[in-house]
Design a protein around this motif. Structure first.
Motif, PDB file in Angstrom:
ATOM      1  N   ARG A 130       0.834  -1.216   0.000  1.00  0.00           N
ATOM      2  CA  ARG A 130       0.000   0.000   0.000  1.00  0.00           C
ATOM      3  C   ARG A 130       0.859   1.253   0.000  1.00  0.00           C
ATOM      4  O   ARG A 130       0.581   2.224  -0.696  1.00  0.00           O
ATOM      5  CB  ARG A 130      -0.951   0.000   1.199  1.00  0.00           C
ATOM      6  CG  ARG A 130      -2.194  -0.849   0.989  1.00  0.00           C
ATOM      7  CD  ARG A 130      -3.260  -0.614   2.042  1.00  0.00           C
ATOM      8  NE  ARG A 130      -2.821  -0.916   3.390  1.00  0.00           N
ATOM      9  CZ  ARG A 130      -2.847  -2.127   3.950  1.00  0.00           C
ATOM     10  NH1 ARG A 130      -3.290  -3.148   3.258  1.00  0.00           N
ATOM     11  NH2 ARG A 130      -2.432  -2.301   5.182  1.00  0.00           N
ATOM     12  N   GLU A 131       1.938   1.232   0.806  1.00  0.00           N
ATOM     13  CA  GLU A 131       2.827   2.394   0.860  1.00  0.00           C
ATOM     14  C   GLU A 131       3.448   2.674  -0.507  1.00  0.00           C
ATOM     15  O   GLU A 131       3.490   3.818  -0.963  1.00  0.00           O
ATOM     16  CB  GLU A 131       3.947   2.170   1.877  1.00  0.00           C
ATOM     17  CG  GLU A 131       4.955   3.314   1.903  1.00  0.00           C
ATOM     18  CD  GLU A 131       6.209   2.995   2.698  1.00  0.00           C
ATOM     19  OE1 GLU A 131       7.277   3.472   2.281  1.00  0.00           O
ATOM     20  OE2 GLU A 131       6.127   2.279   3.714  1.00  0.00           O
ATOM     21  N   LEU A 132       3.942   1.626  -1.181  1.00  0.00           N
ATOM     22  CA  LEU A 132       4.560   1.826  -2.477  1.00  0.00           C
ATOM     23  C   LEU A 132       3.540   2.278  -3.518  1.00  0.00           C
ATOM     24  O   LEU A 132       3.858   3.095  -4.388  1.00  0.00           O
ATOM     25  CB  LEU A 132       5.288   0.565  -2.942  1.00  0.00           C
ATOM     26  CG  LEU A 132       6.471   0.099  -2.090  1.00  0.00           C
ATOM     27  CD1 LEU A 132       7.278  -0.964  -2.817  1.00  0.00           C
ATOM     28  CD2 LEU A 132       7.370   1.237  -1.660  1.00  0.00           C
ATOM     29  N   ILE A 133       2.320   1.783  -3.425  1.00  0.00           N
ATOM     30  CA  ILE A 133       1.258   2.246  -4.323  1.00  0.00           C
ATOM     31  C   ILE A 133       1.005   3.736  -4.094  1.00  0.00           C
ATOM     32  O   ILE A 133       0.909   4.514  -5.039  1.00  0.00           O
ATOM     33  CB  ILE A 133      -0.023   1.408  -4.128  1.00  0.00           C
ATOM     34  CG1 ILE A 133       0.181   0.017  -4.744  1.00  0.00           C
ATOM     35  CG2 ILE A 133      -1.240   2.107  -4.734  1.00  0.00           C
ATOM     36  CD1 ILE A 133      -0.895  -0.984  -4.411  1.00  0.00           C
ATOM     37  N   GLU A 134       0.935   4.147  -2.831  1.00  0.00           N
ATOM     38  CA  GLU A 134       0.733   5.572  -2.517  1.00  0.00           C
ATOM     39  C   GLU A 134       1.875   6.436  -3.027  1.00  0.00           C
ATOM     40  O   GLU A 134       1.687   7.607  -3.331  1.00  0.00           O
ATOM     41  CB  GLU A 134       0.574   5.756  -1.003  1.00  0.00           C
ATOM     42  CG  GLU A 134      -0.731   5.219  -0.459  1.00  0.00           C
ATOM     43  CD  GLU A 134      -0.766   5.200   1.067  1.00  0.00           C
ATOM     44  OE1 GLU A 134       0.178   5.701   1.719  1.00  0.00           O
ATOM     45  OE2 GLU A 134      -1.756   4.653   1.607  1.00  0.00           O
ATOM     46  N   ARG A 135       3.064   5.857  -3.136  1.00  0.00           N
ATOM     47  CA  ARG A 135       4.244   6.601  -3.575  1.00  0.00           C
ATOM     48  C   ARG A 135       4.506   6.481  -5.076  1.00  0.00           C
ATOM     49  O   ARG A 135       5.538   6.933  -5.549  1.00  0.00           O
ATOM     50  CB  ARG A 135       5.457   6.159  -2.772  1.00  0.00           C
ATOM     51  CG  ARG A 135       5.323   6.556  -1.296  1.00  0.00           C
ATOM     52  CD  ARG A 135       6.467   6.106  -0.413  1.00  0.00           C
ATOM     53  NE  ARG A 135       7.750   6.177  -1.055  1.00  0.00           N
ATOM     54  CZ  ARG A 135       8.720   5.270  -0.897  1.00  0.00           C
ATOM     55  NH1 ARG A 135       8.533   4.232  -0.109  1.00  0.00           N
ATOM     56  NH2 ARG A 135       9.873   5.390  -1.514  1.00  0.00           N
ATOM     57  N   GLY A 136       3.577   5.856  -5.834  1.00  0.00           N
ATOM     58  CA  GLY A 136       3.699   5.856  -7.285  1.00  0.00           C
ATOM     59  C   GLY A 136       3.947   4.530  -7.963  1.00  0.00           C
ATOM     60  O   GLY A 136       4.167   4.488  -9.177  1.00  0.00           O
ATOM     61  N   ALA A 137       3.895   3.417  -7.252  1.00  0.00           N
ATOM     62  CA  ALA A 137       4.161   2.115  -7.863  1.00  0.00           C
ATOM     63  C   ALA A 137       3.159   1.784  -8.971  1.00  0.00           C
ATOM     64  O   ALA A 137       3.541   1.196  -9.984  1.00  0.00           O
ATOM     65  CB  ALA A 137       4.159   1.008  -6.804  1.00  0.00           C
ATOM     66  N   LEU A 138       1.902   2.181  -8.805  1.00  0.00           N
ATOM     67  CA  LEU A 138       0.902   1.850  -9.831  1.00  0.00           C
ATOM     68  C   LEU A 138       1.222   2.510 -11.163  1.00  0.00           C
ATOM     69  O   LEU A 138       0.971   1.927 -12.219  1.00  0.00           O
ATOM     70  CB  LEU A 138      -0.502   2.241  -9.373  1.00  0.00           C
ATOM     71  CG  LEU A 138      -1.151   1.290  -8.379  1.00  0.00           C
ATOM     72  CD1 LEU A 138      -2.569   1.753  -8.057  1.00  0.00           C
ATOM     73  CD2 LEU A 138      -1.165  -0.137  -8.878  1.00  0.00           C
ATOM     74  N   ALA A 139       1.782   3.702 -11.136  1.00  0.00           N
ATOM     75  CA  ALA A 139       2.154   4.369 -12.391  1.00  0.00           C
ATOM     76  C   ALA A 139       3.204   3.546 -13.131  1.00  0.00           C
ATOM     77  O   ALA A 139       3.142   3.410 -14.360  1.00  0.00           O
ATOM     78  CB  ALA A 139       2.673   5.776 -12.105  1.00  0.00           C
ATOM     79  N   ILE A 140       4.152   2.993 -12.407  1.00  0.00           N
ATOM     80  CA  ILE A 140       5.186   2.151 -13.024  1.00  0.00           C
ATOM     81  C   ILE A 140       4.536   0.872 -13.565  1.00  0.00           C
ATOM     82  O   ILE A 140       4.791   0.455 -14.692  1.00  0.00           O
ATOM     83  CB  ILE A 140       6.310   1.817 -12.025  1.00  0.00           C
ATOM     84  CG1 ILE A 140       7.028   3.099 -11.606  1.00  0.00           C
ATOM     85  CG2 ILE A 140       7.287   0.799 -12.614  1.00  0.00           C
ATOM     86  CD1 ILE A 140       7.984   2.930 -10.440  1.00  0.00           C
ATOM     87  N   ILE A 141       3.690   0.249 -12.766  1.00  0.00           N
ATOM     88  CA  ILE A 141       3.034  -0.998 -13.160  1.00  0.00           C
ATOM     89  C   ILE A 141       2.157  -0.774 -14.394  1.00  0.00           C
ATOM     90  O   ILE A 141       2.186  -1.555 -15.352  1.00  0.00           O
ATOM     91  CB  ILE A 141       2.199  -1.555 -11.990  1.00  0.00           C
ATOM     92  CG1 ILE A 141       3.131  -2.005 -10.859  1.00  0.00           C
ATOM     93  CG2 ILE A 141       1.303  -2.711 -12.445  1.00  0.00           C
ATOM     94  CD1 ILE A 141       2.429  -2.282  -9.537  1.00  0.00           C
ATOM     95  N   GLU A 142       1.393   0.309 -14.406  1.00  0.00           N
ATOM     96  CA  GLU A 142       0.507   0.604 -15.535  1.00  0.00           C
ATOM     97  C   GLU A 142       1.304   0.882 -16.806  1.00  0.00           C
ATOM     98  O   GLU A 142       0.901   0.499 -17.905  1.00  0.00           O
ATOM     99  CB  GLU A 142      -0.422   1.766 -15.198  1.00  0.00           C
ATOM    100  CG  GLU A 142      -1.471   1.369 -14.185  1.00  0.00           C
ATOM    101  CD  GLU A 142      -2.222   2.561 -13.588  1.00  0.00           C
ATOM    102  OE1 GLU A 142      -1.900   3.718 -13.938  1.00  0.00           O
ATOM    103  OE2 GLU A 142      -3.119   2.324 -12.771  1.00  0.00           O
TER     104      GLU A 142
END
Length: 184
Positions: A168-180
């Protein structure tokens, strides 16, 4: 020129040393080491366990700590299955279990599940240190230009929760942008 077959390793090498050329390196361990000997690549990043198993550890120049290189989730864990219909073997299998390794595996799996388990260069490494579970996590773009890294520490009994919290922390810090970006 550095060769490795792992997207995660390629990305982390690119991130660590800008301008370094990284090449996909395929084949069994002997084939990969032969490519270094022939000069096809200057170095190869491979799993130390394989080098040691083949009695070639003298060719190894060292390993990375989680501070520099985060391994793939679940690497190094061995699982023993015991079908439910074979309950007689359960006590024997249970004696082989390493509770600290089980908690580390649970934290890494929970981290991966929290990120959606897409095909991207994830890294996760959990271990117990001084009675606490320490989990390092990483989501990195293939080119190594973008990454989000974090660490969670806590009670080993909360292994699954620590993995989910770090995801969750990494998602809040932008991980989803990298994954997408990688999913496109």
């Amino acid at each position: 020129m550095v060769g490795t077959s792992s997207l995660r390793r390629q990305a982390q090498i690119r991130a660590a040393k800008k301008g370094l050329r990284v090449e996909d390196l395929r084949g069994n361990l002997d084939t990969r080491l032969a490519k270094v000997s022939r000069g096809d690549v200057d170095a190869a990043v491979v799993a130390y366990a394989g080098v040691r198993r083949l009695g070639r550890a003298e060719r190894s120049v060292g390993g990375d700590s989680p501070r520099h290189h985060v391994a793939g989730p679940g690497q190094g864990f061995v699982t023993i299955g015991n079908p439910a219909r074979r309950r007689a073997g359960a006590p024997w299998v249970a004696r082989l279990n390493d509770p600290a390794a089980e908690r580390a595996a649970r934290a890494e799996r929970s981290f991966l599940a929290g990120l959606g388990a897409a095909v991207v260069p994830y890294g996760a490494h959990a271990r117990e240190e001084n009675g606490r579970l320490v989990l390092d996590g990483l989501v990195i773009s293939v080119d190594g230009r973008e990454s989000v890294r974090g660490r969670r520490e806590g009670d080993p009994a909360r292994a699954g929760a620590l993995g989910a919290e770090l995801a969750r922390e990494l998602i809040e810090r932008g991980a989803l942008a990298i994954i997408e970006t990688l999913a496109k």
